[in-house]
Scaffold this active site. Structure first.
Site, PDB file in Angstrom:
ATOM      1  N   GLY A 226       0.824  -1.204   0.000  1.00  0.00           N
ATOM      2  CA  GLY A 226       0.000   0.000   0.000  1.00  0.00           C
ATOM      3  C   GLY A 226       0.858   1.254   0.000  1.00  0.00           C
ATOM      4  O   GLY A 226       1.923   1.312  -0.625  1.00  0.00           O
ATOM      5  N   SER A 227       0.422   2.246   0.748  1.00  0.00           N
ATOM      6  CA  SER A 227       1.025   3.574   0.640  1.00  0.00           C
ATOM      7  C   SER A 227       2.431   3.688   1.208  1.00  0.00           C
ATOM      8  O   SER A 227       3.113   4.684   0.943  1.00  0.00           O
ATOM      9  CB  SER A 227       0.119   4.609   1.318  1.00  0.00           C
ATOM     10  OG  SER A 227      -1.070   4.786   0.576  1.00  0.00           O
ATOM     11  N   VAL A 228       2.903   2.710   2.000  1.00  0.00           N
ATOM     12  CA  VAL A 228       4.288   2.819   2.446  1.00  0.00           C
ATOM     13  C   VAL A 228       5.252   2.689   1.266  1.00  0.00           C
ATOM     14  O   VAL A 228       6.394   3.154   1.327  1.00  0.00           O
ATOM     15  CB  VAL A 228       4.629   1.781   3.540  1.00  0.00           C
ATOM     16  CG1 VAL A 228       3.850   2.064   4.818  1.00  0.00           C
ATOM     17  CG2 VAL A 228       4.387   0.354   3.058  1.00  0.00           C
ATOM     18  N   PHE A 229       4.787   2.093   0.155  1.00  0.00           N
ATOM     19  CA  PHE A 229       5.624   1.993  -1.042  1.00  0.00           C
ATOM     20  C   PHE A 229       5.812   3.357  -1.709  1.00  0.00           C
ATOM     21  O   PHE A 229       6.702   3.515  -2.547  1.00  0.00           O
ATOM     22  CB  PHE A 229       5.023   0.995  -2.032  1.00  0.00           C
ATOM     23  CG  PHE A 229       5.933   0.647  -3.182  1.00  0.00           C
ATOM     24  CD1 PHE A 229       7.059  -0.133  -2.970  1.00  0.00           C
ATOM     25  CD2 PHE A 229       5.660   1.085  -4.462  1.00  0.00           C
ATOM     26  CE1 PHE A 229       7.907  -0.462  -4.026  1.00  0.00           C
ATOM     27  CE2 PHE A 229       6.495   0.769  -5.530  1.00  0.00           C
ATOM     28  CZ  PHE A 229       7.620  -0.009  -5.311  1.00  0.00           C
ATOM     29  N   LYS A 230       4.995   4.330  -1.341  1.00  0.00           N
ATOM     30  CA  LYS A 230       5.166   5.678  -1.895  1.00  0.00           C
ATOM     31  C   LYS A 230       6.526   6.266  -1.557  1.00  0.00           C
ATOM     32  O   LYS A 230       7.011   7.150  -2.269  1.00  0.00           O
ATOM     33  CB  LYS A 230       4.051   6.599  -1.382  1.00  0.00           C
ATOM     34  CG  LYS A 230       2.671   6.232  -1.916  1.00  0.00           C
ATOM     35  CD  LYS A 230       1.565   7.042  -1.248  1.00  0.00           C
ATOM     36  CE  LYS A 230       0.196   6.632  -1.764  1.00  0.00           C
ATOM     37  NZ  LYS A 230      -0.917   7.303  -1.060  1.00  0.00           N
TER      38      LYS A 230
END
Length: 493
Positions: A226-230
Site C-alpha cells: 500500500g502507501s508505504v511503497f510511496k
C-alpha cells in the site's frame, strides 16, 4: 595323465575360488563405498537412525542470548538423550530463535547457526581438537543476539494476538532490535523428545490456516505494501533530478486509469488538499493516491523498479536466516504502473524490507546489512565471531534522504501518521492501507518510520491484518501506535 595335466587340473579350482573371493571383495568394497560416500547423508538424516539422533543430543548445544539472558538453552535430560532444549520465554522470541527438534529439523537462529551452536563450525575446529585431547565434554558456542529486549516486548504487546509482524533496525549498524511475528508458537512444543508428538505438532501447525510457524517478518506470504511503497516511488522521483518536494501534479478527486473503466481515488475520497495542484510533499503527508499515480506514469516502471532494487527488492539476503525477497512486478502497462505507484497491483514486501527503506532514509541514504547476530562465544568465553556492520549500498543520496525525512516528519506532526508522535523525539513516518485480492481480508494496515533522540535512532515497520475488532480503523489508529511503542522502547533503553 601327465604331471603337467594334474597340476593344471589342481589350479583350476584355485582360480575359481580366487575369482569368487575377488568378486566378493569388490562387492563388499562397492557396498561400503555406497553407504559411506553416496548414502551417508540420507542415512544420517533418516529419523529411524537412532545413532544419529543420540549423537545430535550428546553435545551441550550453545545458548541463544538476548542482553545476557538465555532465551534458548540446553539442560540435562532424564531420558536416553543427554540434553533437553528449553525456551524460557516461550513464544516471545520464537520468530528469532525458531526451534531445535529431535529429527524434525531446526528453524530460525537454531537452524541458521546450527554449526556454531553445536561446535562444529570451521572456526571452532581447533577448539574441538583441544577438547578431545583434554577430555572435556563437547559443547557448542553461544550466540548473542542484537535484539533489544524492551523493543521485542513492546512489539509483542502492541501487536498482541492480531495477525502481522514488527521489525526494528538500528539504522547506523543494521542490528535487528526487534523481530516479532503473529500468530506465534511456543518452541518448547517442538523441542520435546517424543518424536511422533513433535511430528504431529509440526504437521498440525503447517496445515493450520493461521500458519503460526511462518515468520511473517521475513517470509511467508508477502504483503501488499500500500502507501508505504510511496516512499520508494518518491525516492525514484527525487533521484531522477526531475522532481522536488514542491513538484506539482493535477489534483482531481478521481482519476480514470488509461484503457480502463476503473477509477483511482484518494483515501479521503476527495482531492489531495485544496487547490487544483498538489505537491509531492502533500501527497506523502496526506498519503494521496492520485498524485502518486500521475507521478508513476511519468517516471515509468523501469525507474521505479530500479529504485526498488537499489533498496534491496529482488535481492538475496540472510540475517542469518534467509529472507524472502520483496518483489516489484515486470511487464506492466501504464495502468498497472500507476497502481504500483501507491503499492497496489502486485508489489509484495516483507516488513523487514520496509524497515530497511526507512532505515536508509534515516541514515542519510546508506543502507546497512540487517543482522541478528552480535557475537559468537566459545565455551571458554573466547569470541569466535563478531560480525562488523556492513554497508549493503547507497540507494539514495543524502539530499534525497533529507527531503524524505522532511516529508515523513511532517506526516507525523501534521499528517496521517500523527499517532506516531513521541514527546521530545524526532519521529518520521508513513502509514499505508493496502487492499488485498487473495483472501477475505479487505486490507493490510501499515506503519514504517524512524525515531531519533540524543544520538540514538531506530527504524521500524509494522503490518497488521485486521480482524473483526478493527475493521474500519485506519493505519494511523492501528499500526502507527505499534511503531510508536517500539520506537519509544528503543529510545528509552
Amino acid at each position: 595323465m601327465t604331471s603337467a595335466d594334474r597340476e593344471q587340473s589342481m589350479r583350476r579350482p584355485l582360480r575359481r575360488v580366487s575369482t569368487l573371493l575377488l568378486v566378493m571383495f569388490v562387492g563388499l568394497f562397492g557396498s561400503t563405498t555406497m553407504i559411506q560416500a553416496v548414502q551417508a547423508d540420507s542415512l544420517h538424516g533418516d529419523d529411524r537412525n537412532t545413532r544419529t539422533l543420540y549423537d545430535s543430543f550428546a553435545v551441550e548445544r550453545g545458548s541463544i542470548v538476548v542482553e545476557g539472558v538465555q532465551v534458548a538453552l540446553s539442560t540435562p535430560s532424564d531420558d536416553e538423550y543427554e540434553w533437553q532444549r528449553e525456551y524460557p520465554q516461550g513464544a516471545l522470541y520464537s520468530a528469532v530463535t525458531g526451534y531445535n527438534s529431535l529429527g524434525q529439523g531446526n528453524t530460525g537462529i537454531e537452524g541458521a547457526m546450527n554449526d556454531e551452536l553445536t561446535g562444529t563450525a570451521n572456526s571452532q575446529f581447533f577448539d574441538q581438537i583441544v577438547a578431545t585431547i583434554t577430555g572435556q565434554d563437547p559443547a557448542g558456542s553461544s550466540v548473542e543476539l542484537t535484539i533489544d529486549a524492551g523493543a521485542q516486548e513492546a512489539a509483542a504487546q502492541a501487536l498482541g494476538d492480531r495477525e502481522g509482524a514488527v521489525v526494528a533496525l538500528d539504522p547506523e549498524t543494521g542490528d535487528i532490535l526487534a523481530m516479532y511475528s503473529s500468530p506465534t508458537f511456543d518452541p518448547n512444543t517442538y523441542a520435546s523428545h517424543n518424536i511422533a508428538q513433535v511430528r504431529d505438532s509440526i504437521l498440525q501447525a503447517e496445515e493450520s490456516p493461521e500458519q503460526p510457524l511462518q515468520n511473517r517478518a521475513i517470509g511467508g506470504d508477502l504483503y501488499f505494501p500500500g502507501s508505504v511503497f510511496k516512499l520508494v516511488v518518491s525516492a525514484a522521483a527525487l533521484e531522477s533530478g526531475r522532481y522536488e518536494l514542491d513538484s506539482e501534479f493535477d489534483n482531481p478527486a478521481t482519476l480514470q486509469l488509461p484503457n480502463s473503466t476503473s477509477e483511482i481515488r484518494n483515501a479521503s475520497r476527495d482531492t489531495c488538499g485544496p487547490g487544483e495542484q498538489a505537491t509531492l510533499e502533500t501527497a506523502l503527508v496526506l498519503s494521496c493516491n492520485i498524485p502518486m499515480a500521475e507521478l508513476g506514469a511519468e517516471l515509468g516502471q523501469d525507474a521505479i523498479r530500479e529504485q526498488a532494487a537499489a533498496f534491496g527488492f529482488g535481492q538475496p539476503l540472510a540475517v542469518p536466516m534467509p529472507v524472502t525477497p520483496s518483489t516489484y512486478p515486470t511487464d506492466l502497462d501504464e495502468a498497472q504502473t500507476m497502481l504500483t505507484s501507491f503499492g497496489q497491483y502486485d508489489v509484495r514486501v516483507t516488513p523487514l524490507q520496509m524497515a530497511m527503506v526507512s532505515a536508509a532514509i534515516a541514515n542519510d541514504g546508506t543502507m546497512m546489512q540487517p543482522s541478528l547476530v552480535d557475537r559468537v562465544i566459545a565455551p571458554n568465553l573466547d569470541v569466535v565471531d563478531q560480525p562488523e556492520p556492513t554497508i549493503l549500498g547507497n540507494p539514495i543520496s543524502t539530499e534525497t534522504a533529507a527531503a524524505l525525512r522532511q516529508a515523513m516528519e511532517l506526516g507525523v506532526s501534521e499528517g496521517l501518521a500523527s499517532n506516531a508522535q513521541i514527546a521530545g523525539a524526532t519521529v518520521g513516518g508513513k502509514t499505508g492501507t493496502a487492499e488485498t485480492s487473495e483472501n477475505d481480508d479487505p486490507f493490510n494496515l501499515w506503519f514504517t518510520g524512524y525515531g531519533e533522540r540524543d544520538g540514538r535512532s531506530v527504524a521500524v515497520a509494522a503490518v497488521v491484518v485486521p480482524d473483526e475488532n478493527i475493521v474500519g480503523d485506519t493505519s494511523n489508529v492501528v499500526a502507527a501506535p505499534i511503531g510508536r511503542a517500539v520506537i519509544e522502547a528503543v529510545l528509552n533503553s
